[in-house]
Design an enzyme around this catalytic site. Structure first.
Site, PDB file in Angstrom:
ATOM      1  N   GLU A   1      -0.643  -5.042  -3.887  1.00 21.21           N
ATOM      2  CA  GLU A   1      -0.853  -4.905  -5.334  1.00 21.21           C
ATOM      3  C   GLU A   1      -2.349  -4.813  -5.545  1.00 21.21           C
ATOM      4  O   GLU A   1      -3.110  -5.650  -5.063  1.00 21.21           O
ATOM      5  CB  GLU A   1      -0.260  -6.102  -6.101  1.00 21.21           C
ATOM      6  CG  GLU A   1      -0.549  -6.087  -7.594  1.00 21.21           C
ATOM      7  CD  GLU A   1      -0.086  -4.805  -8.311  1.00 21.21           C
ATOM      8  OE1 GLU A   1       1.108  -4.551  -8.347  1.00 21.21           O
ATOM      9  OE2 GLU A   1      -0.974  -4.058  -8.803  1.00 21.21           O
TER      10      GLU A   1
ATOM     11  N   GLU B   1       3.319   2.769  -9.827  1.00 16.11           N
ATOM     12  CA  GLU B   1       2.235   3.058 -10.785  1.00 16.11           C
ATOM     13  C   GLU B   1       1.221   4.057 -10.237  1.00 16.11           C
ATOM     14  O   GLU B   1       0.050   4.040 -10.623  1.00 16.11           O
ATOM     15  CB  GLU B   1       1.498   1.772 -11.214  1.00 16.11           C
ATOM     16  CG  GLU B   1       2.374   0.767 -11.924  1.00 16.11           C
ATOM     17  CD  GLU B   1       2.965  -0.256 -10.978  1.00 16.11           C
ATOM     18  OE1 GLU B   1       2.378  -0.483  -9.909  1.00 16.11           O
ATOM     19  OE2 GLU B   1       4.025  -0.811 -11.310  1.00 16.11           O
TER      20      GLU B   1
ATOM     21  N   GLU C   1      12.789  -3.210 -13.013  1.00 12.06           N
ATOM     22  CA  GLU C   1      11.946  -4.349 -13.378  1.00 12.06           C
ATOM     23  C   GLU C   1      11.962  -4.615 -14.881  1.00 12.06           C
ATOM     24  O   GLU C   1      11.848  -5.759 -15.310  1.00 12.06           O
ATOM     25  CB  GLU C   1      10.508  -4.153 -12.880  1.00 12.06           C
ATOM     26  CG  GLU C   1       9.808  -2.962 -13.484  1.00 12.06           C
ATOM     27  CD  GLU C   1       8.346  -2.812 -13.016  1.00 12.06           C
ATOM     28  OE1 GLU C   1       7.808  -3.732 -12.401  1.00 12.06           O
ATOM     29  OE2 GLU C   1       7.763  -1.747 -13.287  1.00 12.06           O
TER      30      GLU C   1
ATOM     31  N   HIS D   1       2.965  -5.398   1.265  1.00 12.90           N
ATOM     32  CA  HIS D   1       2.727  -5.160  -0.161  1.00 12.90           C
ATOM     33  C   HIS D   1       1.240  -5.193  -0.454  1.00 12.90           C
ATOM     34  O   HIS D   1       0.547  -6.123  -0.046  1.00 12.90           O
ATOM     35  CB  HIS D   1       3.453  -6.224  -0.997  1.00 12.90           C
ATOM     36  CG  HIS D   1       3.410  -5.947  -2.467  1.00 12.90           C
ATOM     37  ND1 HIS D   1       3.151  -6.922  -3.403  1.00 12.90           N
ATOM     38  CD2 HIS D   1       3.578  -4.799  -3.157  1.00 12.90           C
ATOM     39  CE1 HIS D   1       3.172  -6.372  -4.613  1.00 12.90           C
ATOM     40  NE2 HIS D   1       3.433  -5.095  -4.495  1.00 12.90           N
TER      41      HIS D   1
ATOM     42  N   GLU E   1       7.593   4.876  -7.565  1.00 13.09           N
ATOM     43  CA  GLU E   1       8.225   4.431  -8.806  1.00 13.09           C
ATOM     44  C   GLU E   1       8.026   5.546  -9.841  1.00 13.09           C
ATOM     45  O   GLU E   1       8.798   6.490  -9.891  1.00 13.09           O
ATOM     46  CB  GLU E   1       7.607   3.109  -9.227  1.00 13.09           C
ATOM     47  CG  GLU E   1       8.267   2.502 -10.443  1.00 13.09           C
ATOM     48  CD  GLU E   1       7.489   1.302 -10.943  1.00 13.09           C
ATOM     49  OE1 GLU E   1       8.122   0.304 -11.291  1.00 13.09           O
ATOM     50  OE2 GLU E   1       6.242   1.360 -11.012  1.00 13.09           O
TER      51      GLU E   1
HETATM   52  C1  NOJ Z   1       4.775  -3.534 -10.685  1.00 11.98           C
HETATM   53  C2  NOJ Z   1       5.762  -3.006  -9.718  1.00 11.98           C
HETATM   54  O1  NOJ Z   1       6.453  -1.905 -10.260  1.00 11.98           O
HETATM   55  C3  NOJ Z   1       6.705  -4.117  -9.351  1.00 11.98           C
HETATM   56  O2  NOJ Z   1       7.728  -3.646  -8.504  1.00 11.98           O
HETATM   57  C4  NOJ Z   1       5.925  -5.250  -8.707  1.00 11.98           C
HETATM   58  O3  NOJ Z   1       6.785  -6.328  -8.480  1.00 11.98           O
HETATM   59  C5  NOJ Z   1       4.790  -5.723  -9.615  1.00 11.98           C
HETATM   60  N1  NOJ Z   1       4.027  -4.626 -10.055  1.00 11.98           N
HETATM   61  C6  NOJ Z   1       3.874  -6.711  -8.913  1.00 11.98           C
HETATM   62  O4  NOJ Z   1       3.171  -6.085  -7.901  1.00 11.98           O
HETATM   63 CA    CA Z   2       6.034  -0.636 -12.375  1.00 13.05          CA
END
Ligand code: NOJ
Ligand code: CA
Length: 673
Positions: free
Chosen positions: A386, A455, A479, A384, A473
Site C-alpha cells: 500500500e 487504484e 470493499e 502487499h 481493481e
Molecule cells: C484499497 C484497496 O482497494 C483495498 O483492497 C485495500 O484493502 C486497501 N486499499 C488498503 O490497502
Molecule cells: Ca480500492
C-alpha cells in the site's frame, strides 16, 4: 480573352463550389466482413475520419490531430504523401486469458501526412478495422521541428451520429474509477472515463470507446464539447502543471478504440483491445506467472472486525495467517494475501505522508515463519504494497521491496494507491502514473512477480505484452459493501461492470462473500446479492487471479464452497450467451485444462427466468451439470444465503431454465461424462 472552357469552369466554380474545390483525398477501409467502413477525408482545414456500421453512420466526420505547445496545431494543410494498405489474418496464443487462441483479423490503412507549408511537420495515422471495431493511433516520426515537445491537447473527436444511451462514470473525481455507473443519454455526459459504453436500441448497435497500449502518454477521458452535445473529444488527463503529455519523437500514441457490435452482450466477446497490444515481451514466464485463486487477511478489516494498524485489533498476526493457510491448503487456493504485514500502518495511514516500510514486518507477524509454513503446505503468501498514493516514497524502495519478496519466495504482489492525488498533486490517470506503473510492472517482472494493482491507471490490454500484469481493481469493488461510510454498491452494479469496466481487462472485484451478517461494526452495509450470485461472479467477472474474499470460518463446512474450489481462472474459451446492461448476464467459459465448462448467470434486483441454450457443449457428449441456484425463497434483501445445489445430466440439446431470485444468480459446472 477567356476560353470557353475557362468560362464554363468559372461558372461551375461559382455555383457548385465543392466540385472545384481543392482535391479532397479520401481513403476508405473496410473490416474483413465488410460491415464496418472507415472513411478518412483530408480536408484543407484538417484531417477527419468517420465510421459506418451496416451502412449507417455511427461516427460522423470527426477531427484528428494535436495542439502542440509553442507551435501551430498539427491538424490541417496536409498533403497525403502515401497511403499503405495491409491485410492481416493471424492467430496468437496468450500466456493466459479468456481464450487459448485469439484471432487477429484486420485490414490496415497507414496514412503518411506532411504539412504543405509552414513548419512542414510530418505525422502518420494508422487505422485498423476488425469485425469487432476500429482502432487508430498517431505516429510522429523523428524530425527537426518535433524532437522533444509538449502536447497541449489531442484534438481527436468522436462525433456520434445519434444521442445513444450511455453507461459511464464521471472523470476528474477523487475516487477515480470507483463509482457506480450512470445510465443517461450521451448528451448528458460532461466528462467521462473510458471504456464508455453506448447502445442504440433503435439501431441494434453497441459501441465502446476506450484505448489500447497506453504507454508513456496520458490516459484519455472523453469530454462533451460540441453544441449538439453528442460529440465527445479526447481529454488527456494533464500533469499538475497543465501539460497533457511530455513527448519525444519517434512517438506512437495509444490506440483509440471503438468496439462495435450488434448487441451489448456481443461487445463482451471482443478481443480488439488485446489485438492492438504488442506480443509478450517477457518471454517464458511459466515459472511464476500462474493464474489462480487467493484468500487474504482483508475482508475482516473492511467489515471492521480487525485493523491494518498494529496493536490489539491487528489483522496481520502469524497466528491468523496460519488459519488462512490451513484453510487454503485444504482447498484449491494458491495464495494468502496479508494486508498490514509491514511497518507503517499505524492509525490514519491514508491521511498523512506515507510511512510504509516495504521490507520490514510489523511486530506480531513473523514473515519467515509464515512463508515457510505456507510453502510446507504447498502454497505461497501474497505480498502487499500500500503506497497511500506516495509514489516517490514507493519508488525509493521499489527495487529493494521486490527483491525482498523474491527472497521470501513470494510470486504475487497486490499494490494500491489510496488517496486523491499522487505525491500530493498528480493524477492517477495522467502520464505520471502511466510511467510509474510501467516501472512497477517491469521491476516486478525482473523479480519474477505477478502484479495485482488497485487504484492504478485503467487497463488498456498491456497484459498481452507484460503477462505478469495479471489483474487490477479500477472499479468500485466488493470493499464498498464492507467498509464504505456511504452506501455500498447497488444490486445492478455487477450486471453493469462487465459491459463497461470489464471491456478494458481483468477485474479484481473480490467476490465470494458467504456471510451476509456483519452488522456488528457495519450496521448500514450490505452485500447486495444472494450466495448463488456470489458464485456466479467467478464466471461473469473475468480475472486470472480471483479472490475468495470471505473469512475462512465463514466458508468452513459450506457445501457451496465446492464451486469456488472447482472454478478455474484460466480459460480455453469464453462466450457471452445473453445479457442486457444493468439487468442480467449469462456467461459460459471452458476450463483451459479440462473439457469442463462453467456458466455464471446473474440478475439485478429483479427476479427473472432465463432460458439457456447449451449449444456451446460438445456434440454427442453428456455432461453432469452441478447447479448452484437460488432457493425458492432466496432474496438479496432478507434471505441471501438460501441456496440449492442440484445435479442433472445434460447435453447440448438441453434447454435449461434458470430461475434467478432478486439479486440472485446461478453457477454451474458441466463435467463431461
Ligand atoms: C484499497 C484497496 O482497494 C483495498 O483492497 C485495500 O484493502 C486497501 N486499499 C488498503 O490497502
Ligand atoms: Ca480500492
Amino acid at each position: 480573352m477567356f476560353s470557353r472552357h475557362k468560362l464554363l469552369a468559372f461558372f461551375l466554380l461559382s455555383t457548385t463550389f465543392d466540385a472545384f474545390a481543392e482535391p479532397v483525398d479520401q481513403q476508405q477501409l473496410l473490416s474483413p466482413d465488410g460491415r464496418i467502413r472507415v472513411i478518412v477525408n483530408n480536408q484543407p482545414a484538417g484531417l477527419e475520419y468517420s465510421i459506418n456500421f451496416n451502412d449507417k453512420a455511427i461516427i460522423k466526420p470527426s477531427r484528428l490531430g494535436f495542439a502542440i505547445k509553442g507551435q501551430p496545431d498539427l491538424a490541417g494543410d496536409l498533403e497525403l504523401v502515401k497511403a499503405d494498405k495491409e491485410t492481416v489474418r493471424k492467430q496468437w496464443q496468450p500466456v493466459w486469458g479468456e481464450r487459448a487462441t485469439v484471432s487477429d483479423e484486420h485490414n490496415e490503412l497507414h496514412l503518411y501526412l506532411a504539412e504543405k507549408t509552414g513548419l512542414k511537420r510530418k505525422f502518420e495515422v494508422v487505422f485498423r478495422a476488425f469485425d469487432d471495431g476500429v482502432g487508430f493511433r498517431y505516429v510522429i516520426p523523428e524530425q527537426e521541428q518535433l524532437d522533444t515537445f509538449s502536447i497541449e491537447d489531442e484534438l481527436t473527436e468522436f462525433a456520434f451520429a445519434r444521442n445513444y444511451h450511455a453507461w459511464w462514470i464521471p472523470a476528474y473525481r477523487d475516487q477515480d474509477y470507483e463509482y457506480q455507473y450512470l445510465n443517461s443519454a450521451l448528451s448528458s455526459i460532461d466528462v467521462a472515463h473510458t471504456p464508455l459504453t453506448l447502445t442504440g436500441v433503435e439501431d441494434n448497435v453497441a459501441i465502446a470507446v476506450h484505448e489500447a497500449a497506453l504507454i508513456d502518454y496520458a490516459g484519455m477521458t472523453l469530454r462533451n464539447t460540441a453544441e449538439n452535445h453528442i460529440t465527445l473529444k479526447a481529454d488527456l488527463v494533464p500533469w499538475a502543471d497543465g501539460t497533457r503529455v511530455y513527448a519525444q519523437t519517434p512517438l506512437e500514441t495509444p490506440w483509440r478504440t471503438i468496439q462495435i457490435a450488434d448487441s451489448a452482450a456481443d461487445l463482451l466477446n471482443s478481443d480488439l483491445v488485446l489485438n492492438l497490444n504488442e506480443p509478450n515481451k517477457l518471454g517464458d514466464v511459466s515459472s511464476y506467472v500462474k493464474p489462480g485463486k487467493y484468500m487474504g487477511v482483508w475482508w475482516e478489516m473492511h467489515i471492521g472486525n480487525k485493523s491494518w494498524s498494529p496493536g490489539e485489533d491487528q489483522g496481520a498476526t502469524t497466528e491468523r495467517v496460519r488459519q488462512y493457510i490451513d484453510f487454503a491448503a485444504k482447498h484449491d487456493i494458491d495464495g494468502v494475501l496479508v494486508e498490514g504485514w509491514n511497518k507503517g500502518w499505524e492509525g490514519e495511514w491514508w491521511s498523512r505522508k506515507p510511512t510504509f516500510v516495504f521490507d520490514e514486518p510489523v511486530v506480531g507477524f513473523d514473515i519467515d515463519a509464515a512463508t515457510e509454513y505456507a510453502q510446507s503446505k504447498g502454497l505461497r503468501l501474497i505480498g502487499h504494497h500500500e503506497t497511500a498514493a506516495g509514489v516517490a516514497h514507493y519508488e525509493e524502495q521499489m527495487e529493494r521491496a521486490f527483491a525482498y519478496y523474491k527472497k521470501q519466495g513470494i510470486q504475487s504482489v497486490k499494490m494500491g494507491y489510496v488517496g486523491p492525488r499522487l505525491d500530493g498533486k498528480e493524477s492517477h490517470q495522467g502520464q505520471f502514473m502511466v510511467r510509474h506503473f510501467q516501472k512497477v510492472v517491469e521491476t516486478a517482472a525482473k523479480y519474477d512477480i505477478m502484479v495485482n494493482a488497485h487504484e492504478t491507471v485503467k487497463d488498456t490490454g498491456l497484459r498481452r505484452t507484460y503477462p505478469n500484469l495479471m489483474t487490477r481493481e479500477g472499479v468500485r469493488g466488493m470493499e464498498y459493501n464492507g467498509g464504505s461510510p456511504d452506501t455500498g454498491n447497488l444490486p445492478n452494479h455487477t450486471v453493469i461492470i462487465p459491459f463497461t469496466r470489464g471491456l478494458s481487462g481483468p477485474t479484481d472485484f473480490t467476490p465470494g462473500i458467504f456471510n451476509f451478517d456483519y452488522k456488528k461494526h457495519r450496521p448500514n452495509n450490505r452485500v447486495p446479492s444472494t450466495l448463488a450470485n456470489q458464485l456466479a461472479l467467478y464466471v461473469t467477472i473475468y480475472s486470472p487471479l480471483q479472490m475468495a474474499a470471505d473469512l475462512p470460518e465463514n466458508y468452513e463446512s459450506k457445501p457451496a464452497f465446492k464451486f469456488i474450489d472447482d472454478v478455474p481462472t484460466d480459460w480455453s474459451d469464453s462466450k457471452t450467451l445473453a445479457g442486457e446492461i444493468g439487468q442480467y448476464l449469462i456467461m459460459a467459459r471452458q476450463d483451459k485444462h479440462s473439457s469442463d465448462w462453467y456458466l455464471g448467470a446473474i440478475t439485478n434486483e429483479e427476479a427473472r427466468m432465463l432460458p439457456v441454450d447449451l449449444s456451446f457443449l460438445e456434440p454427442a457428449a453428456q455432461y453432469r451439470a452441478e447447479i448452484y441456484r437460488d432457493a425458492a425463497n432466496a432474496d438479496w434483501r432478507d434471505n441471501p444465503e438460501a441456496i440449492e445445489i442440484v445435479s442433472q445430466t445434460v447435453s447440448r440439446d438441453t434447454v435449461l431454465s434458470l430461475d434467478l431470485k432478486p439479486g440472485g444468480g446461478t453457477a454451474i459446472r458441466f463435467i463431461k461424462l
